[in-house]
Design a protein around this motif. Structure first.
Motif, PDB file in Angstrom:
ATOM      1  N   THR A  10      15.464 -12.514  56.451  1.00  9.96           N
ATOM      2  CA  THR A  10      16.901 -12.224  56.455  1.00  9.96           C
ATOM      3  C   THR A  10      17.136 -11.130  55.415  1.00  9.96           C
ATOM      4  N   SER A  11      18.351 -10.570  55.383  1.00 11.84           N
ATOM      5  CA  SER A  11      18.621  -9.503  54.399  1.00 11.84           C
ATOM      6  C   SER A  11      18.411 -10.032  52.991  1.00 11.84           C
ATOM      7  N   GLU A  12      18.901 -11.256  52.738  1.00 14.92           N
ATOM      8  CA  GLU A  12      18.764 -11.806  51.390  1.00 14.92           C
ATOM      9  C   GLU A  12      17.290 -12.055  51.053  1.00 14.92           C
ATOM     10  N   GLY A  13      16.557 -12.570  52.039  1.00 14.14           N
ATOM     11  CA  GLY A  13      15.140 -12.859  51.822  1.00 14.14           C
ATOM     12  C   GLY A  13      14.374 -11.603  51.466  1.00 14.14           C
ATOM     13  N   VAL A  14      14.655 -10.506  52.181  1.00 13.54           N
ATOM     14  CA  VAL A  14      13.932  -9.261  51.927  1.00 13.54           C
ATOM     15  C   VAL A  14      14.325  -8.702  50.561  1.00 13.54           C
ATOM     16  N   SER A  15      15.620  -8.824  50.208  1.00 13.97           N
ATOM     17  CA  SER A  15      16.039  -8.289  48.915  1.00 13.97           C
ATOM     18  C   SER A  15      15.385  -9.066  47.772  1.00 13.97           C
ATOM     19  N   ARG A  16      15.299 -10.392  47.924  1.00 10.75           N
ATOM     20  CA  ARG A  16      14.632 -11.190  46.881  1.00 10.75           C
ATOM     21  C   ARG A  16      13.154 -10.860  46.793  1.00 10.75           C
ATOM     22  N   ALA A  17      12.528 -10.668  47.948  1.00  9.92           N
ATOM     23  CA  ALA A  17      11.096 -10.366  47.950  1.00  9.92           C
ATOM     24  C   ALA A  17      10.845  -9.032  47.244  1.00  9.92           C
ATOM     25  N   THR A  18      11.730  -8.064  47.459  1.00  6.96           N
ATOM     26  CA  THR A  18      11.564  -6.760  46.825  1.00  6.96           C
ATOM     27  C   THR A  18      11.651  -6.888  45.307  1.00  6.96           C
ATOM     28  N   THR A  19      12.631  -7.694  44.854  1.00  8.19           N
ATOM     29  CA  THR A  19      12.761  -7.912  43.419  1.00  8.19           C
ATOM     30  C   THR A  19      11.498  -8.575  42.867  1.00  8.19           C
ATOM     31  N   ARG A  20      11.025  -9.604  43.592  1.00  6.13           N
ATOM     32  CA  ARG A  20       9.826 -10.316  43.121  1.00  6.13           C
ATOM     33  C   ARG A  20       8.632  -9.371  43.021  1.00  6.13           C
ATOM     34  N   THR A  21       8.531  -8.442  43.967  1.00  7.31           N
ATOM     35  CA  THR A  21       7.419  -7.493  43.918  1.00  7.31           C
ATOM     36  C   THR A  21       7.415  -6.732  42.608  1.00  7.31           C
ATOM     37  N   VAL A  22       8.596  -6.182  42.231  1.00  9.28           N
ATOM     38  CA  VAL A  22       8.651  -5.351  41.031  1.00  9.28           C
ATOM     39  C   VAL A  22       8.380  -6.202  39.790  1.00  9.28           C
ATOM     40  N   VAL A  23       9.030  -7.385  39.730  1.00  8.94           N
ATOM     41  CA  VAL A  23       8.885  -8.228  38.543  1.00  8.94           C
ATOM     42  C   VAL A  23       7.447  -8.751  38.423  1.00  8.94           C
ATOM     43  N   ASN A  24       6.922  -9.325  39.501  1.00 11.30           N
ATOM     44  CA  ASN A  24       5.561  -9.882  39.435  1.00 11.30           C
ATOM     45  C   ASN A  24       4.516  -8.797  39.199  1.00 11.30           C
ATOM     46  N   SER A  25       4.724  -7.622  39.786  1.00  9.68           N
ATOM     47  CA  SER A  25       3.769  -6.535  39.544  1.00  9.68           C
ATOM     48  C   SER A  25       3.775  -6.147  38.079  1.00  9.68           C
ATOM     49  N   ALA A  26       4.985  -6.037  37.490  1.00  8.04           N
ATOM     50  CA  ALA A  26       5.076  -5.628  36.082  1.00  8.04           C
ATOM     51  C   ALA A  26       4.358  -6.645  35.192  1.00  8.04           C
ATOM     52  N   PHE A  27       4.610  -7.944  35.444  1.00  2.99           N
ATOM     53  CA  PHE A  27       3.929  -8.976  34.648  1.00  2.99           C
ATOM     54  C   PHE A  27       2.414  -8.866  34.808  1.00  2.99           C
ATOM     55  N   SER A  28       1.987  -8.732  36.065  1.00  6.05           N
ATOM     56  CA  SER A  28       0.538  -8.706  36.311  1.00  6.05           C
ATOM     57  C   SER A  28      -0.098  -7.494  35.650  1.00  6.05           C
ATOM     58  N   ILE A  29       0.573  -6.338  35.749  1.00  8.35           N
ATOM     59  CA  ILE A  29       0.002  -5.116  35.165  1.00  8.35           C
ATOM     60  C   ILE A  29      -0.151  -5.279  33.658  1.00  8.35           C
ATOM     61  N   LEU A  30       0.925  -5.758  33.006  1.00  2.50           N
ATOM     62  CA  LEU A  30       0.877  -5.845  31.543  1.00  2.50           C
ATOM     63  C   LEU A  30      -0.110  -6.921  31.091  1.00  2.50           C
ATOM     64  N   GLY A  31      -0.114  -8.064  31.800  1.00  4.73           N
ATOM     65  CA  GLY A  31      -1.038  -9.135  31.441  1.00  4.73           C
ATOM     66  C   GLY A  31      -2.483  -8.701  31.632  1.00  4.73           C
ATOM     67  N   LEU A  32      -2.763  -8.102  32.793  1.00  5.06           N
ATOM     68  CA  LEU A  32      -4.134  -7.674  33.081  1.00  5.06           C
ATOM     69  C   LEU A  32      -4.558  -6.567  32.144  1.00  5.06           C
ATOM     70  N   ASP A  33      -3.593  -5.730  31.738  1.00 10.77           N
ATOM     71  CA  ASP A  33      -3.941  -4.640  30.823  1.00 10.77           C
ATOM     72  C   ASP A  33      -4.471  -5.199  29.510  1.00 10.77           C
ATOM     73  N   PHE A  34      -3.812  -6.259  29.027  1.00 10.08           N
ATOM     74  CA  PHE A  34      -4.266  -6.867  27.777  1.00 10.08           C
ATOM     75  C   PHE A  34      -5.685  -7.406  27.947  1.00 10.08           C
ATOM     76  N   ILE A  35      -5.906  -8.137  29.040  1.00 11.86           N
ATOM     77  CA  ILE A  35      -7.227  -8.730  29.267  1.00 11.86           C
ATOM     78  C   ILE A  35      -8.291  -7.642  29.390  1.00 11.86           C
ATOM     79  N   LEU A  36      -7.990  -6.619  30.186  1.00  9.73           N
ATOM     80  CA  LEU A  36      -8.981  -5.557  30.396  1.00  9.73           C
ATOM     81  C   LEU A  36      -9.258  -4.797  29.103  1.00  9.73           C
ATOM     82  N   THR A  37      -8.193  -4.541  28.331  1.00  2.38           N
ATOM     83  CA  THR A  37      -8.385  -3.828  27.064  1.00  2.38           C
ATOM     84  C   THR A  37      -9.272  -4.650  26.135  1.00  2.38           C
TER      85      THR A  37
END
Lengths: 275, 260
Positions: B226-253
């Motif tokens: 639905t429109s709401e479902g897609v909008s929430r999924a888009t938000t989750r993509t940006v938020v979860n990606s940011a967390f994963s990038i920063l978390g993984l960066d620490f581990i990899l570093t």
């Protein structure tokens, strides 16, 4: 009533099918037959799982019980590759048309040909133009899906559905939301394609008049059961009050106008509560 | 208390179920790679829309990040009379950290959100279902080319980001603040190690590209149609990606530079 009809000439047969969504039983031990070369309609009120039935026939959903055979093959026992081979012989027309929005009309109709055959581009062009001519939209080949009206999109989707010359087509609510002219065109198209291409058509619809006009056989489904079945004239003469209400569109009858609620007067007088 | 336990239990169960679905989705996606390689056109189209169309945001951001590094680095290094090592500072910060991390964050915002919205809307408009009924596997036809394109684009975009950033540092450091040009470039060449700095940076950006594209595609594929479902999924993509990038960066570093 006994709703199992055994016909030796059926292309699709549904046997003792049960399917639930959450706690809601969509189909309860239902059996249906769809004869080769005929237009069979499944009718019933909104929310009775008509679209679900098409998805079950196409193998996109798995039934809890019972079986569905298409051209002698049990759809849900097939392996993925076999199911895909079977699907190449089934066309499906979705309610929205489901055209790929990043491709032109021409490319949409060419899509199944390009994916499944190794025909040359010039042969694909000829085939696509033939299919578009069949639905009367050869002139619209360069338009994008967002430039099409609802009726045109459905006709293009129909051209795409017949691109691989399937043995059957499943129509999901083909008449919903169409203006009278598009509606007439679609009714005519479904009938003429079925006859000229020797297809078997399954139409899911709640548009009584249009569907009765072209269907050879009708199943009426409500609350997971087959309420009645027969040719359109048999259904029109049905003794069942429910069938009569559905076919004539009466506001009240066995299916009540009001959603179940407590007594109206009591409800109005029980002041003090918000709901 | 019981309610809290119930809530925790439910959240954990939902989380693990989603992780399971996501992993299965990833395996299906990877299994389609061979068929995509046989049709390079699908991949090239996606490389264009995911990679090439991200050039502008990557180049402009890289330039500004490099210019700021040039300014800040100069002020600190000049206190110690070490402004000639400005090139090393700018390049090392970019190649090791800021290049992979910032470009991955920008990639998640620019390309990841677009992927989720596209796939989610394709699902909502029955295009994926329609494809299945035409006996075309939507994972192989739609998801895998985008996954591969994201995976290949990310390191290239990170390299572009770092390169433009180093040029930005050059513009400010040499052009504006008068650092010696020869020192800027030769110190950089002498101090930066191919294995430790460049390869490690590339590994990071491949990991970020993998995770970000996976999250974006899965969120779209798993979205409520639905429109709401897609909008929430888009938000989750940006938020979860940011967390994963920063978390993984620490581990990899920690793994890459931890024993130095």
């Amino acid at each position: 009533m006994d709703n199992s009809v055994n016909s030796p000439n059926s292309l699709v047969s549904v046997r003792n099918l049960s399917f639930s969504r959450g706690n809601k039983k969509i189909f309860n031990n239902i059996s249906l037959d769809f004869e080769r070369g005929k237009i069979t309609a499944i009718m019933g009120p909104s929310g009775t799982g008509k679209t679900t039935l098409l998805k079950l026939i196409g193998g996109q959903l798995i039934p809890e019980q019972g079986s569905i055979t298409v051209d002698g093959q049990n759809v849900h026992k097939l392996r993925r590759a076999e199911l895909y081979t079977l699907r190449k012989r089934m066309g499906m027309l979705f309610q929205s048309g489901a055209l790929l929005t990043d491709m032109s009309v021409f490319d949409n109709v060419a899509f199944p040909l390009r994916e499944h055959t190794s025909l040359t581009e010039s042969m694909i062009r000829t085939l696509v133009l033939m299919k578009l001519q069949a639905v009367g939209l050869r002139g619209a080949r360069n338009l994008m899906p967002n430039e099409l009206s609802g009726g045109m999109a459905r006709r293009i989707a129909l051209a795409r559905a017949i691109a691989l010359d399937p043995m059957m087509i499943l129509y999901d609510e083909p008449f919903t939301g169409q203006d009278p002219i598009s509606l007439g065109a679609l009714v005519h198209l479904i009938k003429s394609l079925n006859n000229t291409l020797g297809l078997t058509s399954i139409i899911v619809s709640h548009d009584v008049r249009e569907t009765s006009a072209i269907a050879d056989y009708i199943y009426l489904i409500s609350e997971g059961r087959c309420v009645d079945h027969g040719t359109p004239s048999q259904i029109q003469k049905s003794a069942s009050e429910w069938v009569q209400q559905f076919m004539t569109g009466a506001a009240d009858g066995p299916v009540h106008f009001h959603y179940p609620a407590k007594d109206y007067a009591d409800d109005l007088l029980s002041s003090g509560k918000r709901y | 208390m019981i309610e809290l336990l119930q809530y925790l239990g439910k959240t954990t169960r939902v989380g693990f179920t989603k992780l399971g679905r996501g992993t299965y989705f990833l395996l299906q996606t990877i299994s389609g790679i061979a068929s995509v390689l046989l049709r390079p056109r699908l991949l090239i189209n996606q490389m264009y829309s995911i990679g090439v169309l991200s050039f502008l945001i990557i180049i402009i951001s890289g330039l500004f990040v490099g210019m700021v590094l040039g300014l800040q680095g100069y002020y600190i290094l000049s206190d110690f009379g070490a402004e000639e090592t400005l090139g090393v500072m700018v390049a090392a910060s970019l190649v090791r950290e800021l290049g992979p991390v910032v470009s991955a964050l920008l990639f998640a915002g620019r390309a990841g959100s677009a992927l989720t919205a596209e796939i989610g809307l394709m699902k909502a408009t029955e295009q994926l279902s329609g494809m299945e009924m035409m006996a075309v596997d939507p994972i192989k036809r739609i998801i895998t080319p985008r996954f591969l394109a994201g995976l290949l684009s990310m390191p290239l975009l990170a390299a572009l980001f770092s390169t433009v950033g180093i040029l930005g540092g050059d513009m400010v450091g040499i052009g504006l603040l008068g650092v010696d040009e020869g020192a800027y470039w030769s110190q950089m060449q002498a101090k930066l190690d191919f294995q430790d700095d460049i390869i490690n940076g590339v590994i990071k950006s491949i990991v970020f590209g993998f995770v970000t594209t996976w999250i974006a595609l899965f969120e779209g594929y798993d979205a409520i149609p639905t429109s709401e479902g897609v909008s929430r999924a888009t938000t989750r993509t940006v938020v979860n990606s940011a967390f994963s990038i920063l978390g993984l960066d620490f581990i990899l570093t920690a793994l890459m530079f931890g024993d130095n």
